[in-house]
Design a protein around this motif. Sequence first.
Motif, PDB file in Angstrom:
ATOM      1  N   GLU A  39     -45.327 -36.992  14.174  1.00  0.00           N
ATOM      2  CA  GLU A  39     -46.472 -37.668  13.540  1.00  0.00           C
ATOM      3  C   GLU A  39     -46.697 -39.090  14.053  1.00  0.00           C
ATOM      4  O   GLU A  39     -47.282 -39.924  13.365  1.00  0.00           O
ATOM      5  N   HIS A  85     -48.396 -46.298  17.360  1.00  0.00           N
ATOM      6  CA  HIS A  85     -46.958 -46.282  17.125  1.00  0.00           C
ATOM      7  C   HIS A  85     -46.208 -46.214  18.453  1.00  0.00           C
ATOM      8  O   HIS A  85     -45.218 -46.932  18.665  1.00  0.00           O
ATOM      9  N   THR A 111     -44.285 -41.663   8.699  1.00  0.00           N
ATOM     10  CA  THR A 111     -44.197 -40.585   9.677  1.00  0.00           C
ATOM     11  C   THR A 111     -42.895 -39.809   9.523  1.00  0.00           C
ATOM     12  O   THR A 111     -41.890 -40.326   9.027  1.00  0.00           O
TER      13      THR A 111
END
Length: 529
Positions: A129, A134, A165
């Motif tokens: 995720e 990120h 996440t």
Amino acid sequence: MLGEQTPHVADREAHVVGGGIAGLAAAAFLIRDGDMPGENVHVYEKLDVFGGAMDGAGNPDEGYVIRGGRMFNFPAYECTWDLFRTIPSLEDSSISVKEEINEFNEIHESYAQTRLVENGTRLDASQYELKMHHRISLVRLLLTPEERLGDTRVEEWFDDDFFETNFWYMWATIFAFQPWHSVAEVRRYIYRFLHVFPGLHTLEDIDRTRYDQYHSMILPLRRWLETRDVDFQQDRRVTDMDIVTSRAGRTVERLHYETGDGTESVAVEPTDLVFFTNGSMTDGSDLGAWDEAPETNETGASWELWRSIAEDNTGFGDPEVFAGNVQETKWESFTVTLHNTDLFDHIVEFTDEEPGNGLVTYVDSSWLLSTVVAAQPHFPNQPDDVKIFWGYALFTDQEGDYVEKKMSECTGREILEELCYHLQCVDRLPEILEDVDCVPCMMPFITAHFQPRTPGDRPQVVPDSSHNLAFIGQYAELRRDVVFTVEYSVRTAMTAVYDLLDLDEEIPPVSKHYRKPGVLADAVSASFD
């Protein structure tokens, strides 16, 4: 160093302050590699048992206790396996502890099916995720030199949604990171364990010991040291050191310690050696019970000794950076002993995980609960009809989702009631918890080593101008390696012994798996899942 006038090693004494894995490893390296007679090595420990955080004790009648658990990775534990390749197994002296661990993991290979659970449903943890911003933050972190990170916190580096996440839930609970911890340490961990990045959701690269780590590693190591006449002094709390400073440097001349009979001291010759485990992750820990919550202590013996000698000695680090905020460094574990195995069987069925496969994290838990069901038996004296499992939680000051109390205020029974809520079996609480025991353990400094730090906050293993004092363990400074690992403690011990004895032997280097093209490619691929 002391130069040409240094006497033969057989005429020197070594004083090891702290009987955890770092101290025991230092004693072993002094004997194995430094040729120091065992009777010249003195190990001082304030408890009545040696092993520090690598503990494990109990019996089926009174219950078992494991304060913490360790997961190993063979390619990344160079000094640890260098030590334990020469320590015989207790059960088969023809093989080493390392060989015994190898054999166990060949039979009990880890491959987790259920790494994350939410609302009673297994999540597809292979989906990390991570979004593009990120990944950019991760790459930027790896490209930023550690000295430029200073005391930056993880939460200051990543956006808020990073902490929701699957990647973060797995990373945080495997290594016990919190958002307020040091991003510099996260950077070190990524470099050190990049080769396990693709397997975070299966834990297939994780190795474990046959039994709890005390019986599998500490006890064989202690027996090896005992056969060489090492002087073990338990119930000795070292409270101060007389350190004399001259133009030539700093020298420990005396140790002061408390015993059950009062205060005593021992002289340290200038050519003798002192190894000090400054700070301890399990210092000040407190056990609760089935009907009693543990206390949260604010200090411990190793911290007080470190404070005492650092106050007047520049270069000995700053213990307050790590031990000055218990609210940010504590979490709580619990060990469950089951004569009635209904709950144990339910966990196996609920998670679809056979014992020994890995860590299960309940992401919707306000405490962020995780459990580990090890291969059974986990203790040598554990009967076949008794089962155990271990768990921990990171957010101990949050109110539970079922039990309307902070975890830190809960008894062992209440912790299990909260776990049963996330296992969706609260309708069976009376029967499922009958003939079951749960011992909670509050550890106020369990992640103190992750606190944001700057250069100098941790002393060098052998500080500049130190003649005979070395720091070992989680709060001594090593380049590139990562704390909260057995490897870090053993590596500091090896570094200290080789330095103070001026040994012409190579310390196994930290493996650079991140430089392998295949490792990089697999990590990048996993980040896009």
